[in-house]
Design an enzyme around this catalytic site. Sequence first.
Site, PDB file in Angstrom:
ATOM      1  N   ASP A 195       0.810  -1.214   0.000  1.00 25.74           N
ATOM      2  CA  ASP A 195       0.000   0.000   0.000  1.00 25.74           C
ATOM      3  C   ASP A 195       0.850   1.273   0.000  1.00 25.74           C
ATOM      4  O   ASP A 195       0.620   2.173  -0.815  1.00 25.74           O
ATOM      5  CB  ASP A 195      -0.945  -0.008   1.209  1.00 25.74           C
ATOM      6  CG  ASP A 195      -1.930   1.141   1.167  1.00 25.74           C
ATOM      7  OD1 ASP A 195      -3.017   0.970   0.586  1.00 25.74           O
ATOM      8  OD2 ASP A 195      -1.606   2.225   1.700  1.00 25.74           O
ATOM      9  N   ALA A 238      -4.717   2.250  -1.078  1.00 30.82           N
ATOM     10  CA  ALA A 238      -4.397   1.519  -2.307  1.00 30.82           C
ATOM     11  C   ALA A 238      -4.942   0.101  -2.246  1.00 30.82           C
ATOM     12  O   ALA A 238      -5.537  -0.401  -3.212  1.00 30.82           O
ATOM     13  CB  ALA A 238      -2.887   1.512  -2.532  1.00 30.82           C
ATOM     14  N   ASP A 239      -4.740  -0.569  -1.126  1.00 36.03           N
ATOM     15  CA  ASP A 239      -5.269  -1.925  -0.969  1.00 36.03           C
ATOM     16  C   ASP A 239      -6.778  -1.955  -1.131  1.00 36.03           C
ATOM     17  O   ASP A 239      -7.327  -2.829  -1.817  1.00 36.03           O
ATOM     18  CB  ASP A 239      -4.907  -2.464   0.421  1.00 36.03           C
ATOM     19  CG  ASP A 239      -3.559  -3.163   0.447  1.00 36.03           C
ATOM     20  OD1 ASP A 239      -3.269  -3.925  -0.487  1.00 36.03           O
ATOM     21  OD2 ASP A 239      -2.805  -2.957   1.407  1.00 36.03           O
ATOM     22  N   LYS A 240      -7.460  -1.023  -0.500  1.00 36.54           N
ATOM     23  CA  LYS A 240      -8.922  -1.094  -0.487  1.00 36.54           C
ATOM     24  C   LYS A 240      -9.542  -0.681  -1.814  1.00 36.54           C
ATOM     25  O   LYS A 240     -10.521  -1.283  -2.267  1.00 36.54           O
ATOM     26  CB  LYS A 240      -9.469  -0.271   0.677  1.00 36.54           C
ATOM     27  CG  LYS A 240      -9.169  -0.935   2.020  1.00 36.54           C
ATOM     28  CD  LYS A 240      -9.911  -0.319   3.179  1.00 36.54           C
ATOM     29  CE  LYS A 240      -9.284   0.938   3.655  1.00 36.54           C
ATOM     30  NZ  LYS A 240      -9.854   1.407   4.944  1.00 36.54           N
ATOM     31  N   GLY A 269      -8.939  -3.535  -4.016  1.00 34.90           N
ATOM     32  CA  GLY A 269      -9.820  -4.617  -3.601  1.00 34.90           C
ATOM     33  C   GLY A 269     -11.242  -4.422  -4.098  1.00 34.90           C
ATOM     34  O   GLY A 269     -11.902  -5.376  -4.538  1.00 34.90           O
TER      35      GLY A 269
END
Length: 382
Positions: free
Chosen positions: A144, A172-174, A177
């Site tokens: 992230d 960034a991850d979410k 996702g």
Amino acid sequence: MTAAPATGPLAGVRVVDMTSVGMGPYATQILGDMGADVIKVESPEGDVFRASVPAASPGMGAAYLNLNRNKRSVTLDAKHPDDRQRLLELVDGADVFISNVRPRALARVGLDAASLCARNPRLIYCSAVGFGQDGPYAAQPAFDDIIQAMSGLADLQGRNSGAPAYINTIMADKVAGLTLAYAIPMALYEREKSGRGQAIEVPMFETLVSFTLIEHMGGRTFDPPRGDMGYRRVLSPERRPYRTLDGHLALLPYTDAQWQRFFALAGRADLAADPRYASPPARARHFDALYADLAAIVALRTTDDWLARLADADIPHSRVNTPDALFDDPHLAATGFFQQVEHPTEGTLTATSIPVRFSRTPGSIRSLAPRQDADRDMLGRQ
């Protein structure tokens, strides 16, 4: 909490989930919430987020618990022939295979898209990667913080402090996702028409660049450029929660009518008549001055006084909540957003509800995040 039958819009869809940390598990939890049967395949080392803190017991950290409900867990070492065969048997009966292991490593053990789609032509094979695999960054590791920096997000976040800064969530991850979570059902929908699976690649870097530049492309939208990059309203150093006499307030008059009502409410006929603030294009050229005037006005009254006045005038506003304050929020209480649930090993937990609602096929929380390899006995009889 005992698993209940799935009733959501993805009931009947089986997902083999070889992801860990944030991006992939967030996506597969959403699929699980919507009824999919998600089988979390972990390496012997387990999902890294199992070690997050706080935790009531080893391997069951808070972040892991909040990303892995509605899943079953098995531990398989894809480098071991027997475990690899068990994994292939899971894939043979799956609708979706998703992994955030780097593609080259998967290819070395025969888990690449070509191999698995040849075994199961209806398979949706999803690669959650750091970078698009046809570019020079393909083999680089990505997390992230790295993607926030590379995508321009950290620079934008730090424009007013003088140094790049990370957003205080795994943005960034979410975002990546969520992109995974919408891409997979799209592929499943197309399969209903064609009868064929396909491979999907969701790269964090390109996803975050796309996400960031929507408003910040600015003048570079045009060729040749018609000005600088960046959305001026969002980048104004005066854009922030405003200090009141006793706290802070979020306030955003937006339309012409809302600005006129606000100036009337504040007793500032002079600002209502100011040509700098008379229209959206004029305000766009003078956001710094406008928001500085807004801050000076808000500082004259208490937070509660403003909340009452702004509600009566139907002007967008909010108290500035701390995360702890959300547990006392009357709207979240009325919608039943926070739930007390009983984990079979971790005790009483507080869970957030599913924010998306379907009128006929609602999602549900059927089981809580599993201990590692809790569902080992399903292998060979899935």
